[in-house]
Design an enzyme around this catalytic site. Structure first.
Site, PDB file in Angstrom:
ATOM      1  N   HIS A 175     -99.853  18.108  60.720  1.00 22.27           N
ATOM      2  CA  HIS A 175     -98.951  17.493  59.749  1.00 22.27           C
ATOM      3  C   HIS A 175     -98.371  18.614  58.901  1.00 22.27           C
ATOM      4  O   HIS A 175     -98.714  19.795  59.097  1.00 22.27           O
ATOM      5  CB  HIS A 175     -99.686  16.447  58.905  1.00 22.27           C
ATOM      6  CG  HIS A 175    -100.962  16.949  58.308  1.00 22.27           C
ATOM      7  ND1 HIS A 175    -100.989  17.900  57.307  1.00 22.27           N
ATOM      8  CD2 HIS A 175    -102.255  16.672  58.596  1.00 22.27           C
ATOM      9  CE1 HIS A 175    -102.241  18.156  56.994  1.00 22.27           C
ATOM     10  NE2 HIS A 175    -103.033  17.435  57.765  1.00 22.27           N
ATOM     11  N   HIS A 226    -100.514  21.519  57.614  1.00 21.80           N
ATOM     12  CA  HIS A 226    -100.788  22.651  58.515  1.00 21.80           C
ATOM     13  C   HIS A 226     -99.540  23.515  58.679  1.00 21.80           C
ATOM     14  O   HIS A 226     -99.596  24.740  58.611  1.00 21.80           O
ATOM     15  CB  HIS A 226    -101.160  22.146  59.925  1.00 21.80           C
ATOM     16  CG  HIS A 226    -102.357  21.260  59.984  1.00 21.80           C
ATOM     17  ND1 HIS A 226    -102.288  19.925  60.302  1.00 21.80           N
ATOM     18  CD2 HIS A 226    -103.674  21.537  59.779  1.00 21.80           C
ATOM     19  CE1 HIS A 226    -103.509  19.410  60.307  1.00 21.80           C
ATOM     20  NE2 HIS A 226    -104.367  20.358  59.977  1.00 21.80           N
ATOM     21  N   GLY A 277    -106.344  25.401  53.824  1.00 18.96           N
ATOM     22  CA  GLY A 277    -105.674  24.503  52.893  1.00 18.96           C
ATOM     23  C   GLY A 277    -106.534  24.198  51.665  1.00 18.96           C
ATOM     24  O   GLY A 277    -107.758  24.072  51.769  1.00 18.96           O
TER      25      GLY A 277
END
Ligand code: PAF
Length: 287
Positions: A34, A37, A153
């Protein structure tokens, strides 16, 4: 852009890039990509001044070691051809998508890597063995790819802090960059697991971020008692959703130490189950 499934072939490919003096940038993922990333590849491309010096390697591997026996390993979404298209558009140079057998030829790994303290509590409490699975696979991937820079992330905040600690303690010569969480327009943090949500659960899910924002605003207004912030967040989630709270915690943002008074930068982190989907999110508040 090629997809490589074998470790030897990937090493050969990366050696060629190193011979051309490329900086090896690594983005480990479990796929079903998504924008969260893809933003890491885009960020890397932006940080690459020459636009050709960086060689961006993305791994796509759903790592069985980091899933508990009753977790979603089998149903975790997988779509390699879709991922390859998205990754190429985001500027990834090569995808490493090994099979489980390629990574664990004996079915598992007798050698494991575990990081103490920062893995205790938060997601570590509800997912025993999870972080050991993560640090073991990330160590393997670091040894295979041998990157100069790796991106993780912020949404998986405890994971990012754990990886930083591992890199520091085990002297991996890798710069770790933590990329900001990418959100849907209504604030829900992007996650491959959002695809599990029913329409009603998806409607309720943004309360997680709303409650984190409320907590952050209270700290900014001078509230220093973690239990007051925690209570507000819990109340809001209970009032505005059917979510089952696993944890809401306020911890030191650098080392995840528990804190009885908010007098330095903190992270407010939470995990909430909406139906059978476990969602996590966090917000860092600078004090
Ligand atoms: O964050 C993830 O997707 C995974 O935990 C990682 C870092 C790719 C290791 O399997």
């Amino acid at each position: 852009m090629n997809i490589i499934k074998q470790i030897d072939a990937l090493r050969e490919n990366i050696n060629q890039a190193k011979k051309q003096n490329k900086t090896i940038v690594f983005i480990p993922t479990m796929g079903f990509l998504h924008q969260g990333h893809l933003s890491m590849a885009e960020l890397a491309r932006r940080q690459d001044e020459t636009r050709s010096k960086f060689y961006i390697v993305m791994s796509i591997f759903v790592n069985p070691l980091q899933f508990g026996p009753n977790e979603d390993y089998d149903k975790y979404p997988r779509d390699l051809s879709r991922d390859a298209e998205l990754a190429q558009r985001a500027g990834v140079d090569i995808i490493f998508a090994p099979t489980v057998h390629e990574m664990y030829p004996e079915g598992t790994s007798l050698t494991t890597v575990s990081v103490a303290e920062v893995t205790e509590g938060l997601c570590g409490a509800g997912r025993p063995g999870h972080f050991q699975g993560v640090t073991t696979v990330v160590s393997k991937l670091f040894n295979i790819v041998q990157p100069d820079i790796a991106y993780f992330g912020q949404k998986d905040y405890q994971q990012a802090i754990t990886i930083k600690k591992m890199v520091q303690d085990l002297n991996f010569p890798i710069e770790i960059i933590v990329a900001p969480t990418v959100r849907e327009q209504d604030g829900l943090a992007m996650s491959s697991r959002n695809s599990y949500l029913s329409p009603e659960e998806r409607r309720q899910a943004p309360v997680l971020y709303r409650s984190l924002q409320e907590g952050a605003a209270l700290i900014k207004q001078g509230e220093t008692r973690p239990e007051i912030i925690r209570e507000k967040i819990v109340q809001r989630i209970r009032n505005e959703s059917t979510g089952q709270i696993e944890y809401v915690e306020i911890r030191n943002a650098d080392n995840l130490a528990t804190t009885s008074i908010i007098d330095s930068n903190v992270v407010i982190a939470l995990a909430v189950r909406l139906g059978s989907t476990r969602l996590i999110d966090n917000i860092v508040v600078e004090v």
